[in-house]
Design a protein around this motif. Structure first.
Motif, PDB file in Angstrom:
ATOM      1  N   ILE A   1       0.842  -1.189   0.000  1.00 19.66           N
ATOM      2  CA  ILE A   1       0.000   0.000   0.000  1.00 19.66           C
ATOM      3  C   ILE A   1       0.878   1.241   0.000  1.00 19.66           C
ATOM      4  N   GLU A   2       0.364   2.247  -0.627  1.00 21.11           N
ATOM      5  CA  GLU A   2       1.031   3.550  -0.607  1.00 21.11           C
ATOM      6  C   GLU A   2      -0.024   4.602  -0.303  1.00 21.11           C
ATOM      7  N   ILE A   3       0.328   5.508   0.543  1.00 21.82           N
ATOM      8  CA  ILE A   3      -0.591   6.575   0.909  1.00 21.82           C
ATOM      9  C   ILE A   3      -0.482   7.673  -0.144  1.00 21.82           C
ATOM     10  N   ASN A   4      -1.596   8.005  -0.748  1.00 23.52           N
ATOM     11  CA  ASN A   4      -1.570   9.022  -1.801  1.00 23.52           C
ATOM     12  C   ASN A   4      -1.514  10.431  -1.230  1.00 23.52           C
ATOM     13  N   SER A   5      -2.240  10.656  -0.151  1.00 19.25           N
ATOM     14  CA  SER A   5      -2.243  11.989   0.426  1.00 19.25           C
ATOM     15  C   SER A   5      -2.708  11.892   1.863  1.00 19.25           C
ATOM     16  N   VAL A   6      -2.007  12.582   2.731  1.00 18.93           N
ATOM     17  CA  VAL A   6      -2.397  12.539   4.132  1.00 18.93           C
ATOM     18  C   VAL A   6      -1.877  13.798   4.806  1.00 18.93           C
ATOM     19  N   HIS A   7      -2.678  14.301   5.721  1.00 24.03           N
ATOM     20  CA  HIS A   7      -2.226  15.429   6.526  1.00 24.03           C
ATOM     21  C   HIS A   7      -1.258  14.924   7.586  1.00 24.03           C
TER      22      HIS A   7
ATOM     23  N   ASP B   1       3.105   4.588   3.774  1.00 26.84           N
ATOM     24  CA  ASP B   1       4.375   5.054   3.246  1.00 26.84           C
ATOM     25  C   ASP B   1       5.328   5.439   4.376  1.00 26.84           C
TER      26      ASP B   1
END
Lengths: 153, 229
Positions: free
Chosen positions: B161-167, B178
């Motif tokens: 898994i890869e995180i596309n966008s996160v605060h 990630d």
């Protein structure tokens, strides 16, 4: 019957997520880290220690560095992508060339308040870009751009 | 008014006793003298005689048979024997009723009864327990040859898994994802970076790209003397 359907649902979900997260052939991952620098405090995120030290060499008034957001954007060679940074600011990125023998890629980026910049950089290394954008809480916007290696299939 | 020279009239009870022969001779003579002088007393005597006879028949019908002389003698002999026996010593235990040992038939009956009682109690307990179990436990049993399916929640690994966008403030809540969020950012050095081209911004300004100093890492720095929101 219900157990079989449930297992199929889990398998479909795994396939779906693997399809969305794994890069397609010829596709790379561009990682953009949004950093907010300020002169209001001296708190530095441990992950930003090196960037903070380098920025403070050029901008000594910036004493506090906050990790605001991380974007992991898949891009294909020659494809232009727009990444939302913070507030209404965006960064456009174009992968001009894929990794060479030295694992270097060529990118064209357009950060907020700046014109287009084309550069060649080794994968897995960040290039800090200190913009002129000041956020509502009086922080200066900094973006760090990196292309991940090994994301091409 | 009564005649003082006439003997007093005897009571009717005397007539009954006279008929039954229970009076002494003097009283019986006095009753006979009265009967001779009083014709009404004769009528009473006849009535009492009939009544006494019916009483006698009734008494004879309800009276128990009189024991014979031999029976009386046997009873008196037993009483004499008991009286001649020495009294029981107070230290000796009182005679108690002897309980015979259980016969095999009685033992079998007792064992069977206990077994039936235990089986009945177990049946009641099991029935109550099954009624209190949830519905899912009452489903028909599967074949013992069927392979049980154990469902587990699969957790993705770091490579899946890869995180596309996160605060950033949400990054600590991620279980996997990630590693960018957990590792320090590694900057490119002067050998990793090459500036190919650069355009002016809307104000016609070019950013600084300080690379001459080898101790500094490559960086693009927009000049702040023309800050514009």
């Amino acid at each position: 019957m219900a157990s079989t359907l449930r297992m199929l649902s889990i398998l479909a979900a795994l396939l779906y997520f693997s399809g969305t997260t794994a890069a397609c052939p010829g596709e790379l991952r561009v990682v953009v880290v949004v950093i907010l620098a300020t002169d209001q405090h001296e708190k530095i995120d441990p992950r930003l220690t090196e960037i903070a030290a380098e920025v403070k060499k050029r901008e000594p008034t910036l004493t506090g560095f906050e990790f605001a957001r991380m974007i992991n954007q898949p891009v294909k060679v020659g494809q232009r992508e727009t990444v939302k940074l913070i507030e209404d600011k965006t960064l456009t990125v174009t992968l001009e060339k894929g990794p060479d023998a030295d694992d270097k890629v060529r990118l064209t980026v357009r950060p907020p308040t700046l014109g287009e910049i084309t550069y060649t950089c080794k994968t897995d290394k960040y290039l800090p870009i200190v913009t002129r954008h000041i956020t509502k809480d009086k922080s200066r916007l900094i973006v760090a751009v990196m292309v991940k290696s090994g994301s091409t299939k | 008014m009564t005649d003082p020279l006439r003997p007093p009239t005897p009571r009717p009870e005397l007539l009954a006793a006279y008929i039954d022969g229970e009076l002494d001779p003097a009283t019986a003579a006095r009753v006979e003298a009265w009967l001779l002088t009083d014709p009404h007393a004769c009528e009473l005597l006849d009535e009492q005689y009939l009544l006494s006879r019916s009483h006698r028949e009734f008494w004879r019908a309800v009276s128990p048979p009189e024991p014979s002389t031999a029976r009386w003698n046997h009873l008196f002999n037993q009483i004499d024997k008991r009286l001649q026996q020495p009294p029981a010593s107070p230290a000796q235990p009182l005679p108690c009723r002897h309980t015979p040992p259980p016969t095999p038939a009685r033992r079998w009956s007792f064992t069977t009864s206990v077994s039936l009682a235990i089986a009945l109690a177990l049946l009641v307990i099991v029935t109550t327990w099954r009624q209190q179990r949830p519905e899912r436990d009452l489903l028909p049993l599967q074949s013992p040859l069927a392979i049980p399916v154990v469902e587990t929640f699969a957790v993705l690994s770091e490579s899946e898994i890869e995180i596309n966008s996160v605060h950033a403030q949400d990054g600590s809540a991620l279980v996997v994802g990630d590693s960018v969020l957990r590792q320090p950012l590694v900057l490119a050095n002067i050998h990793d970076f090459a500036l190919d081209s650069m355009q002016c911004d809307e104000d016609g300004l070019l950013p600084n790209v300080p690379m001459s100093n080898g101790s500094m890492r490559p960086m693009i720095l927009a000049p702040m003397d023309s800050v514009r929101d």
